[in-house]
Design a protein around this motif. Sequence first.
Motif, PDB file in Angstrom:
ATOM      1  N   GLN A  83      41.387  47.676  46.865  1.00  0.00           N
ATOM      2  CA  GLN A  83      41.872  46.766  45.820  1.00  0.00           C
ATOM      3  C   GLN A  83      41.265  47.126  44.468  1.00  0.00           C
ATOM      4  O   GLN A  83      41.961  47.178  43.445  1.00  0.00           O
ATOM      5  CB  GLN A  83      41.529  45.326  46.195  1.00  0.00           C
ATOM      6  N   SER A 104      36.063  35.662  39.424  1.00  0.00           N
ATOM      7  CA  SER A 104      35.715  35.255  40.794  1.00  0.00           C
ATOM      8  C   SER A 104      35.733  33.751  40.999  1.00  0.00           C
ATOM      9  O   SER A 104      35.262  33.262  42.033  1.00  0.00           O
ATOM     10  CB  SER A 104      34.337  35.814  41.150  1.00  0.00           C
ATOM     11  N   SER A 129      45.708  39.900  35.393  1.00  0.00           N
ATOM     12  CA  SER A 129      46.349  40.651  36.475  1.00  0.00           C
ATOM     13  C   SER A 129      47.774  41.070  36.132  1.00  0.00           C
ATOM     14  O   SER A 129      48.185  42.197  36.421  1.00  0.00           O
ATOM     15  CB  SER A 129      46.364  39.815  37.762  1.00  0.00           C
ATOM     16  N   SER A 130      48.537  40.179  35.521  1.00  0.00           N
ATOM     17  CA  SER A 130      49.970  40.425  35.333  1.00  0.00           C
ATOM     18  C   SER A 130      50.297  41.215  34.075  1.00  0.00           C
ATOM     19  O   SER A 130      51.399  41.766  33.966  1.00  0.00           O
ATOM     20  CB  SER A 130      50.721  39.097  35.301  1.00  0.00           C
ATOM     21  N   GLY A 145      41.666  38.549  38.259  1.00  0.00           N
ATOM     22  CA  GLY A 145      41.266  37.701  39.368  1.00  0.00           C
ATOM     23  C   GLY A 145      42.142  37.890  40.587  1.00  0.00           C
ATOM     24  O   GLY A 145      41.752  38.504  41.570  1.00  0.00           O
ATOM     25  N   SER A 146      43.377  37.378  40.529  1.00  0.00           N
ATOM     26  CA  SER A 146      44.231  37.346  41.719  1.00  0.00           C
ATOM     27  C   SER A 146      44.559  38.731  42.250  1.00  0.00           C
ATOM     28  O   SER A 146      44.687  38.916  43.467  1.00  0.00           O
ATOM     29  CB  SER A 146      45.519  36.573  41.413  1.00  0.00           C
ATOM     30  N   GLY A 163      43.024  37.934  45.492  1.00  0.00           N
ATOM     31  CA  GLY A 163      44.145  37.281  46.142  1.00  0.00           C
ATOM     32  C   GLY A 163      44.450  35.944  45.501  1.00  0.00           C
ATOM     33  O   GLY A 163      43.756  35.482  44.585  1.00  0.00           O
ATOM     34  N   ALA A 164      45.497  35.306  45.996  1.00  0.00           N
ATOM     35  CA  ALA A 164      45.934  34.023  45.430  1.00  0.00           C
ATOM     36  C   ALA A 164      44.880  32.945  45.672  1.00  0.00           C
ATOM     37  O   ALA A 164      44.226  32.915  46.722  1.00  0.00           O
ATOM     38  CB  ALA A 164      47.254  33.612  46.043  1.00  0.00           C
ATOM     39  N   ARG A 165      44.731  32.070  44.677  1.00  0.00           N
ATOM     40  CA  ARG A 165      43.795  30.952  44.816  1.00  0.00           C
ATOM     41  C   ARG A 165      44.493  29.760  45.438  1.00  0.00           C
ATOM     42  O   ARG A 165      45.670  29.550  45.228  1.00  0.00           O
ATOM     43  CB  ARG A 165      43.218  30.565  43.459  1.00  0.00           C
TER      44      ARG A 165
END
Length: 230
Positions: free
Chosen positions: A6, A34, A205-206, A222-223, A227-229
């Motif tokens: 990742q 985080s 991220s995006s 982050g995600s 991963g998704a929160r």
Amino acid sequence: MTQAEQLAGIQQRIATACGKANRPLDSVTLLAVSKTFPLDRILEFRACGQTAFGENYLQESLDKITQLADHPDAPAIEWHFIGPIQSNKTKPIADNFQWVHSVDRLKIAQRLSDQRPPHLPPLKLLIQINTSGEASKSGVNPDEAVALCLAVSQLPNLKLHGLMTIPSNTDDMAQLKAEFLLCKSIFDALNAQGLQLDTLSMGMSSDLELAIECGSTCVRVGSALFGARA
């Protein structure tokens, strides 16, 4: 996918964006966001070489910092506070963090300066700019940003490094680009006045590729890492 894979994937996205923007790879750093994830997950990425982690929620982050201090052979982590700051929260931030990305008022900066322990190096600071104009967003109005930065740069126990922005929550790339470039223009104007800023915290991220195209030197991811929160 492993944590190493990742992390490598995000580093490759940064490298590709730097190449397209004709920028050196070392001109952009990665801040792993985080928030809501436990210390164990942070330590997994730390073992892969990621050293800087961003936290939004003060009590949660203080719990992690305390756990880390009690951890056997605890690795060094550079903690960045990136959430909104209330006046009654400045002391624990001044005590425990190396960086703060989200200062938008002189009062907050003054409290951080006054409360920074004398045995610690100056707190590294970014001023948050509200480039979207949304009332719900933190950040200083762009028209007031230069005056705030000049005032903050004179405070002891702080080192003003640059600016941060959180753009509109939109898929409109033209809108995002305009907001990133607005922040970059303020950054350039401040450097033209002799402030010698080196950090422009933009992109998540995006949209990290667009942010790097627009001059970001620090992307907050982050995600795409954790991963998704929930």
